[in-house]
Design a protein around this motif. Sequence first.
Motif, PDB file in Angstrom:
ATOM      1  N   ALA A 180      94.754  42.088  39.226  1.00  0.00           N
ATOM      2  CA  ALA A 180      93.852  43.073  39.894  1.00  0.00           C
ATOM      3  C   ALA A 180      93.136  42.433  41.345  1.00  0.00           C
ATOM      4  CB  ALA A 180      92.981  43.583  39.121  1.00  0.00           C
ATOM      5  N   LYS A 185      93.436  43.781  45.367  1.00  0.00           N
ATOM      6  CA  LYS A 185      92.210  43.851  46.178  1.00  0.00           C
ATOM      7  C   LYS A 185      92.248  42.915  47.323  1.00  0.00           C
ATOM      8  CE  LYS A 185      87.855  45.715  45.861  1.00  0.00           C
ATOM      9  NZ  LYS A 185      87.103  46.702  45.237  1.00  0.00           N
ATOM     10  N   PRO A 213      98.656  50.107  42.274  1.00  0.00           N
ATOM     11  CA  PRO A 213      99.703  49.948  40.960  1.00  0.00           C
ATOM     12  C   PRO A 213     100.172  51.219  40.608  1.00  0.00           C
ATOM     13  CG  PRO A 213      97.711  49.481  40.229  1.00  0.00           C
ATOM     14  CD  PRO A 213      97.121  49.917  41.655  1.00  0.00           C
ATOM     15  N   ASP A 214     101.289  50.948  39.832  1.00  0.00           N
ATOM     16  CA  ASP A 214     101.882  52.247  39.260  1.00  0.00           C
ATOM     17  C   ASP A 214     101.017  52.584  38.043  1.00  0.00           C
ATOM     18  OD1 ASP A 214     103.786  52.441  41.339  1.00  0.00           O
ATOM     19  OD2 ASP A 214     105.276  51.459  39.947  1.00  0.00           O
ATOM     20  N   PRO A 233      97.404  51.336  35.802  1.00  0.00           N
ATOM     21  CA  PRO A 233      96.333  50.427  35.860  1.00  0.00           C
ATOM     22  C   PRO A 233      96.538  49.028  35.493  1.00  0.00           C
ATOM     23  CG  PRO A 233      95.805  52.539  34.637  1.00  0.00           C
ATOM     24  CD  PRO A 233      97.063  52.426  34.842  1.00  0.00           C
ATOM     25  N   PHE A 234      95.643  48.028  35.929  1.00  0.00           N
ATOM     26  CA  PHE A 234      95.651  46.760  35.601  1.00  0.00           C
ATOM     27  C   PHE A 234      95.199  46.291  34.243  1.00  0.00           C
ATOM     28  CE2 PHE A 234      95.698  46.439  40.184  1.00  0.00           C
ATOM     29  CZ  PHE A 234      97.163  45.731  40.427  1.00  0.00           C
ATOM     30  N   ASP A 235      94.663  47.490  33.459  1.00  0.00           N
ATOM     31  CA  ASP A 235      94.400  47.102  32.019  1.00  0.00           C
ATOM     32  C   ASP A 235      95.320  47.750  30.994  1.00  0.00           C
ATOM     33  OD1 ASP A 235      93.603  49.863  32.362  1.00  0.00           O
ATOM     34  OD2 ASP A 235      91.580  49.652  31.603  1.00  0.00           O
ATOM     35  N   GLU A 247      89.811  32.565  40.998  1.00  0.00           N
ATOM     36  CA  GLU A 247      88.592  32.661  40.978  1.00  0.00           C
ATOM     37  C   GLU A 247      88.507  34.029  39.893  1.00  0.00           C
ATOM     38  OE1 GLU A 247      85.967  32.215  44.471  1.00  0.00           O
ATOM     39  OE2 GLU A 247      85.773  34.452  44.115  1.00  0.00           O
ATOM     40  N   VAL A 258      83.297  41.547  46.812  1.00  0.00           N
ATOM     41  CA  VAL A 258      84.167  41.844  45.334  1.00  0.00           C
ATOM     42  C   VAL A 258      84.477  40.485  44.887  1.00  0.00           C
ATOM     43  CG1 VAL A 258      85.992  42.831  44.449  1.00  0.00           C
ATOM     44  CG2 VAL A 258      84.902  44.080  46.240  1.00  0.00           C
ATOM     45  N   ILE A 311      83.754  38.711  41.199  1.00  0.00           N
ATOM     46  CA  ILE A 311      84.566  38.205  40.261  1.00  0.00           C
ATOM     47  C   ILE A 311      84.075  36.937  39.650  1.00  0.00           C
ATOM     48  CG2 ILE A 311      86.933  37.620  39.565  1.00  0.00           C
ATOM     49  CD1 ILE A 311      87.647  39.183  42.378  1.00  0.00           C
ATOM     50  N   CYS A 323      88.938  42.271  26.410  1.00  0.00           N
ATOM     51  CA  CYS A 323      87.985  42.154  27.512  1.00  0.00           C
ATOM     52  C   CYS A 323      86.720  42.864  27.417  1.00  0.00           C
ATOM     53  CB  CYS A 323      88.363  42.578  28.923  1.00  0.00           C
ATOM     54  SG  CYS A 323      90.057  41.688  29.381  1.00  0.00           S
ATOM     55  N   GLN A 324      87.080  44.472  27.015  1.00  0.00           N
ATOM     56  CA  GLN A 324      85.870  45.206  26.657  1.00  0.00           C
ATOM     57  C   GLN A 324      85.261  45.387  25.569  1.00  0.00           C
ATOM     58  OE1 GLN A 324      85.769  48.619  29.679  1.00  0.00           O
ATOM     59  NE2 GLN A 324      87.929  48.715  29.614  1.00  0.00           N
ATOM     60  N   ARG A 338      83.131  47.943  30.910  1.00  0.00           N
ATOM     61  CA  ARG A 338      83.398  48.043  32.509  1.00  0.00           C
ATOM     62  C   ARG A 338      82.369  48.931  33.121  1.00  0.00           C
ATOM     63  NH1 ARG A 338      89.160  47.800  32.526  1.00  0.00           N
ATOM     64  NH2 ARG A 338      88.842  50.153  32.733  1.00  0.00           N
ATOM     65  N   GLU A 397      87.154  50.763  39.210  1.00  0.00           N
ATOM     66  CA  GLU A 397      87.980  50.626  40.600  1.00  0.00           C
ATOM     67  C   GLU A 397      88.685  49.555  40.813  1.00  0.00           C
ATOM     68  OE1 GLU A 397      85.170  51.024  43.632  1.00  0.00           O
ATOM     69  OE2 GLU A 397      86.722  51.389  45.306  1.00  0.00           O
ATOM     70  N   PHE A 398      88.356  48.338  40.245  1.00  0.00           N
ATOM     71  CA  PHE A 398      88.966  47.038  40.651  1.00  0.00           C
ATOM     72  C   PHE A 398      90.127  47.129  39.719  1.00  0.00           C
ATOM     73  CE2 PHE A 398      89.497  42.657  38.985  1.00  0.00           C
ATOM     74  CZ  PHE A 398      89.471  41.863  40.305  1.00  0.00           C
ATOM     75  N   PHE A 399      90.069  47.523  38.656  1.00  0.00           N
ATOM     76  CA  PHE A 399      91.229  47.737  37.837  1.00  0.00           C
ATOM     77  C   PHE A 399      92.185  48.916  37.998  1.00  0.00           C
ATOM     78  CE2 PHE A 399      88.890  44.374  35.389  1.00  0.00           C
ATOM     79  CZ  PHE A 399      89.864  43.565  35.041  1.00  0.00           C
ATOM     80  N   HIS A 400      91.821  49.521  38.930  1.00  0.00           N
ATOM     81  CA  HIS A 400      92.627  51.001  39.004  1.00  0.00           C
ATOM     82  C   HIS A 400      92.689  51.527  37.771  1.00  0.00           C
ATOM     83  CE1 HIS A 400      93.926  50.443  43.331  1.00  0.00           C
ATOM     84  NE2 HIS A 400      93.504  49.250  42.819  1.00  0.00           N
ATOM     85  N   ALA A 401      91.621  51.767  36.776  1.00  0.00           N
ATOM     86  CA  ALA A 401      91.624  52.225  35.661  1.00  0.00           C
ATOM     87  C   ALA A 401      90.313  53.585  35.541  1.00  0.00           C
ATOM     88  CB  ALA A 401      91.269  51.327  34.595  1.00  0.00           C
ATOM     89  N   SER A 460      92.682  55.565  37.758  1.00  0.00           N
ATOM     90  CA  SER A 460      93.877  55.324  37.510  1.00  0.00           C
ATOM     91  C   SER A 460      94.974  56.102  38.288  1.00  0.00           C
ATOM     92  CB  SER A 460      94.126  55.982  35.934  1.00  0.00           C
ATOM     93  OG  SER A 460      93.091  55.443  35.057  1.00  0.00           O
ATOM     94  N   PRO A 461      95.872  55.213  38.747  1.00  0.00           N
ATOM     95  CA  PRO A 461      97.017  55.847  39.705  1.00  0.00           C
ATOM     96  C   PRO A 461      97.704  57.200  39.053  1.00  0.00           C
ATOM     97  CG  PRO A 461      97.833  53.969  38.597  1.00  0.00           C
ATOM     98  CD  PRO A 461      96.228  53.928  38.370  1.00  0.00           C
ATOM     99  N   VAL A 512     103.357  58.100  38.688  1.00  0.00           N
ATOM    100  CA  VAL A 512     104.605  58.217  39.584  1.00  0.00           C
ATOM    101  C   VAL A 512     106.214  57.848  38.984  1.00  0.00           C
ATOM    102  CG1 VAL A 512     103.470  57.444  41.638  1.00  0.00           C
ATOM    103  CG2 VAL A 512     104.214  55.708  40.272  1.00  0.00           C
ATOM    104  N   ASN A 519     109.851  53.849  41.703  1.00  0.00           N
ATOM    105  CA  ASN A 519     109.895  53.882  42.857  1.00  0.00           C
ATOM    106  C   ASN A 519     110.878  52.581  43.407  1.00  0.00           C
ATOM    107  OD1 ASN A 519     107.993  52.214  42.588  1.00  0.00           O
ATOM    108  ND2 ASN A 519     106.884  52.538  44.744  1.00  0.00           N
TER     109      ASN A 519
END
Lengths: 310, 175, 418
Positions: free
Chosen positions: A59, A63, A70-71, A73-75, A199, B4, B8, B145-146, B151, B157-161, B165-166, B169, B172
């Motif tokens: 992730a 960024k 990504p296709d 989510p990173f979690d 980091e 950002v 981290i 983690c959670q 979170r 947003e950072f994890f695209h979750a 979430s994307p 798709v 590709n």
Amino acid sequence: MKKINRRSFLKGGLAGTAVVAGTAVSKESSASQSFGGYPDSMGVLVDFTKCVGCRSCEAACNKEQGLPAPDKPFDDMSVYDEIQHNGQKRRTSEKAYTIVNRYKVKDREAGPVFRKFQCNHCNEPACLTSCFVNAYTKTKEGAVIYDPTVCVGCRTCMIACPFYVPAYSYSSPINPVIKKCIMCYDTRLKFGRPPACVEACPQEVMTFGKRKDLIKIGNARIRSNPDKYIDHIYGEKEVGGTAWMYLSDVPFDQIGFNTHIGEQPIISYVKEFLTIVPMVLTIWPALFTGFHLLANRKEALKNEKPSGKE
Amino acid sequence: MTQVRKKIILLLITLALAGWPAAHCLAESGPESATLDRLANLYEAVNFNHSAHVDITEGNCAECHHHTTGAVPTNPKCLKCHPGGQESDSMACQDCHSAKRFEVAYLTEIESNTQLYHIDKPGLKGAYHQKCMGCHQTTGGPTGCQDCHVRNEKGDEFFHAGNFSPAPVAHNGGH
Amino acid sequence: MNNLAKNGFSPVVSHQKKDGTTWTVKEKILLGLTPKDYLAQQFKNPFNWILAVIYAIGLPIIIGRFIYGLGWVTHSSYDYPWGLFLGFGLFTMVPLSASGFMMGTTVELFGRKDFKPIERLGLLNGLLGYLFAVVFLQIDLGQPWRLIYPMFVSLGPAAILFLVAWHVATYLSCQVAELVPAFAEWMGLPRAKKFIKSMVLGLTVAGIILSTLHQGALGGLFTYAPGKVHPLWYSSPFMWFHFFCSAIFAGLSMLIVVSTFCKWFMRWRCDQTFLKSLDRLTLGLSKGAALALATYLVIKIIAIAHDNDWSYIFTGWGQWFILEISVGVILPLVLYTMALRNGSPALARTSAFIAVGGIVLNRLNTALITFNWDLYQEIPHWREMVIVVTVYATYIVVYRAILARMPILFSWKEKPDQ
Ligand code: SF4
Ligand code: SF4
Ligand code: SF4
């Protein structure tokens, strides 16, 4: 993306002065020393015994490098079950400069091994030596970066990289270029700061530091935990040494490393051909002009003419 | 961008300032709990229950604080320099485990100070997680983690979750 | 056209018509037929119908490649960055086009004037092969418009591909120059011809140097991938020599193949000198090819011994290797030798076809089939295959068009019917 102008470079550079000053001292001596990389270059020691597979590093890289979404989510840990349709685990791509993969290992108490990988930033990078527009640079900080504005798209570097790292933005018709990890050179390394993935990692799987210090640290870890670690720092010597090096508690070939890669940098395999080039260039003209004169002399004698020309 | 990135790292720098200033080996002298909120950029603050962990270790502070409380180390290698334990001026994690582990100053120090033995000390965030996770994994504590860090939106947003979430798709290209 | 010739038609061979006037360029292009006759002739040829089908499918896909990018026509493989365009296009075309420098060397340097009737065909085969190798490259390059970057914008002189780029570019110009005489005769520009004649020796020597190096360099390119190319096909010290040496028999065999096609399908365009000397020349070329094949076989074996790769012989890949060597090298070697002993050009031709197939297999093996031998096998995208077929079709069309017009298979005359 994050274009840094000269002014902010200088400002941010203050923080990195110590590292830069440290490296500047040996700059002269390193100029003549083309093997083994820059003596004060930085590196990262990755210790797989600590990785929990959280994908924070992926992730962070996404960024930091301004990569497309990504296709998944990173979690989303289902990526670990993904098998690409060619039977391979995930690999670096134009959308992901670093990838964490899971390897199930029999009888490992701590469960599966998670392996993060990205460009290894070789001391003598195959990608760099194979590029015919000289797009790649090995910086004194240790990063292998490249200039996408000159990339022609021949993809020889992808052929040459022994670690299958560089990806290509095939999807772009107008400006397809090579895509790979640059060790966060533009935004961080240049200023003496650790890469984003390093980091971000909660487990401190990755230790950032001078390459030569990392080797000491790696050896010390192996020495103090001989029962835990495999007695090998992968990357210390492989293909001439790499800036990113690895420690593991399971044999490296079980977690997707090529252990037959040898210690010779890739360029040494190519040198055999390169040495014949000047020979051909100098010997051939004389040799073949000589043949021509001989052949025509025979003909001239045969025809009893003063010159061999028809 | 820079912000950002900082988030981290700072995530757990917070932990340093906020918590775990264990004063003495006397378990009861430690804090009841500590709020760890430096990672507010990605996660909600964590309320660390110190006394519960004292119970879990049955008052053995050295389980986490090494020799700093004066306990005799069990590792023979540590014993060589810290015989019979060696109480430190401070036993707060942050005082030994730097939150700036990879900054230039720290790297220069471990390189130039040839007297320094501990050149491979984890940074603060690494120290926390390695300690917590190491124990949680073997004792069945929470490891996701959670489970500890909830979170927030920035984190999503950072994890695209979550809301970020994307869209699903089709595959590709690119093997 | 052969039928037409049987019925008494004779194509343009000179500047002047029978009645003493000169042919115009347009008439020369139409081979002396009226536009109507010419078109009718083209429609009658079934091969043209096949070509039409290929173009109907292939052209839109080629255009699509430039609109939607490489990702649309290939599988966008990161593990197999080079697909059919290079493996089957460039790496195959270049060795098959080695005939150019070899004919130049034989005739101009070694003074073997007896090979003169086939020299120009050899040169043309070389030129077109290289030209279309570049066409393949331009389709494969991500940013073809940056092709001149390695020359002028950002130079990476330590890279093998840099050498290839420069040499192929220079050599292409060399070959164009070598063929200027044929063009000059056809267009009636005697001065251009004379100018080239004056520097033919220089051009030929340059051709040998450039060819040795870039043919070898194509092999050298694969030395960058020691772990990826299968050890039986890989050899750090000998790879360049394998490629160079096999290019010799590849070029000669290709010349035999092409001349055979000319004899069959373009007989109307060949003059008597060509037709009469062809059998003798075929055997002459066979001799060269057989020698090169024998050398190649020996260094192939030396390379295996050098790296001590014997154990691989007994694996599945080893059997595939043995198959390639026996069918692609030993069989043509035996057939060529028999043909030479019995003086049988027909056998030599059979052998040439096999040798060409063998070289194609070898290049495909190196670039694609055994590449990443311990990963997985990549099957190219169908659009990629269609493009390759289309480019090869274009190659044939251009080849045929030039053969039909310029004095390659016949000698140009001042007046007809001399
Ligand atoms: S962030 Fe660290 S622990 Fe998480 S997957 Fe990456 S390397 Fe492993
Ligand atoms: S790992 Fe591959 S891409 Fe990275 S520096 Fe080495 S050769 Fe280049
Ligand atoms: S070093 Fe930077 S570019 Fe490379 S994988 Fe880590 S975050 Fe991505």
